[in-house]
Write an enzyme that holds these catalytic residues in place. Structure first.
Site, mmCIF file in Angstrom:
data_model
loop_
_atom_site.group_PDB
_atom_site.id
_atom_site.type_symbol
_atom_site.label_atom_id
_atom_site.label_comp_id
_atom_site.label_asym_id
_atom_site.label_seq_id
_atom_site.Cartn_x
_atom_site.Cartn_y
_atom_site.Cartn_z
ATOM 1 C CB SER A 220 6.028 40.191 -11.409
ATOM 2 O OG SER A 220 4.293 40.028 -11.187
ATOM 3 N N GLY A 222 9.612 41.085 -14.382
ATOM 4 C CA GLY A 222 9.828 42.064 -15.029
ATOM 5 C C GLY A 222 9.506 42.022 -16.479
ATOM 6 C CB ALA A 223 11.490 43.263 -19.278
ATOM 7 N N GLY A 225 8.586 38.357 -18.150
ATOM 8 C CA GLY A 225 7.358 37.888 -17.935
ATOM 9 C C GLY A 225 7.033 37.435 -16.736
ATOM 10 N N GLY A 251 2.024 45.118 -11.266
ATOM 11 C CA GLY A 251 1.868 43.844 -10.729
ATOM 12 C C GLY A 251 0.586 43.634 -10.101
ATOM 13 C CG ASP A 252 -1.016 46.721 -7.686
ATOM 14 O OD1 ASP A 252 -0.213 45.642 -6.832
ATOM 15 O OD2 ASP A 252 -0.821 47.805 -7.228
#
Length: 315
Positions: A220, A222-223, A225, A251-252
């Site tokens: 992951s 963040g913003a 992608g 994230g989960d």
């Protein structure tokens, strides 16, 4: 069926406030109480997607009883492992601009017998599981090698392993060849011991984790992608997001979408991105339902933008 393991679950209380002013009386405009912990969130999102799930977790004290009740009310089948200590309670404060302040309690210390009871419960449940998702930090009393021991037992039972943790626990478990690991950018940088400034940096770090034993890496960013590095190659996924209300559990939710979609290849990555984008637009640690997803807004490409600078570089 997706079995989740949450060694350090929590009772999560989230407040939405106009602004967080230190030292002042702040009146909340919204409040939520949810069963928490990364594996618990994965089970909640998987269940919302209509996939069977079983949540294995240690629970103790009144907070533990409340977590069990909340899971039952949400239709989640749980296997609680009784422990002497009290399940931790966490607090999150969400501001309108998306700023989130979290206070996470340490949680109870598990005894050697309690740690073994947890492993035994996971091994028993793994017999009927397609995936075992091992999620979150380890509580006091569990050695960094605990996830590695769990992965070995689950693999022996024929289940695939998804691992979402960090630090020494992540590195120790790589020797057991987890089928997918899901770090965020900071956890990925910590694992390889160097900062990440571009998408290409993240790709190199993910490839290094594969060299150390991970069969696939779902990162992951963040913003920016999400990145998938596996036997099918490199894939990059992103989706536009409107107003960010809370990134707790995003994230989960992504991992849940990935596993529910099969856990391999670009189609699973697209599901992960859709779930993550939906989760950040929901309050607290609310997990998205199919009605919250906008799969047509997701873009997945094998032409990974290696030179793109990360919006949030990882030190």
């Amino acid at each position: 069926m997706i079995l989740t393991v949450t060694p350090n679950p929590s009772l999560d209380r989230t407040y939405e406030v106009p602004a967080l002013d230190r030292g002042e009386v702040v009146r909340a405009t919204g409040e939520r109480l949810d069963p928490g912990g990364k594996g618990v969130n994965v089970s909640r999102a998987v269940s919302a997607a209509g996939v069977a799930t079983l949540a294995v977790l240690p629970l103790g004290g009144v907070p533990g009883e409340l977590v069990a009740t909340l899971l039952r009310d949400q239709g989640i089948v749980a296997v609680p492992v009784p422990v002497a200590g009290h399940t931790r309670s966490n607090i999150s404060v969400a501001e309108p601009d998306g700023t989130l302040t979290k206070i996470n309690a340490p949680g109870p210390e598990l005894s050697a017998d309690e740690a073994e009871s947890l492993l035994t419960a996971v091994a028993a449940g793994s017999q009927d599981a397609d995936w075992v998702a091992c999620c979150g930090s380890l509580p006091r009393g569990l050695a960094p090698s605990w996830y590695a021991a769990l992965a070995a037992r689950a693999h022996e039972a024929g289940a695939r392993i998804a691992l979402d943790t960090s630090g020494p626990a992540l590195l120790a478990a790589l020797a057991e060849r987890p089928d997918v690991v899901k770090p965020n950018a900071e956890e990925l940088a910590e694992a390889v011991g160097r900062p990440l400034s571009t998408v290409g940096d993240a790709v190199k770090a993910a490839e290094e984790l594969r060299e150390r034993g991970a069969r696939a890496v779902l990162a992951s960013l963040g913003a920016d992608g999400q990145l998938l590095v596996d036997a099918t190659g490199l894939h990059f996924g992103s989706a536009p997001v409107g107003t960010v209300r809370s990134n707790v559990g995003a994230g989960d939710a992504s991992l849940a979408g990935f596993l529910a979609a099969g856990g391999t290849g670009p189609q699973a990555l697209a599901a992960a991105v859709a779930h993550g984008a939906a989760a950040v637009q929901l309050p607290g640690s609310v997990m998205p339902t199919p009605a919250d997803l906008v799969p047509d807004a997701v873009t997945v490409t094998s032409e990974v933008p290696l030179d793109r600078a990360l919006m949030e570089p990882a030190a």
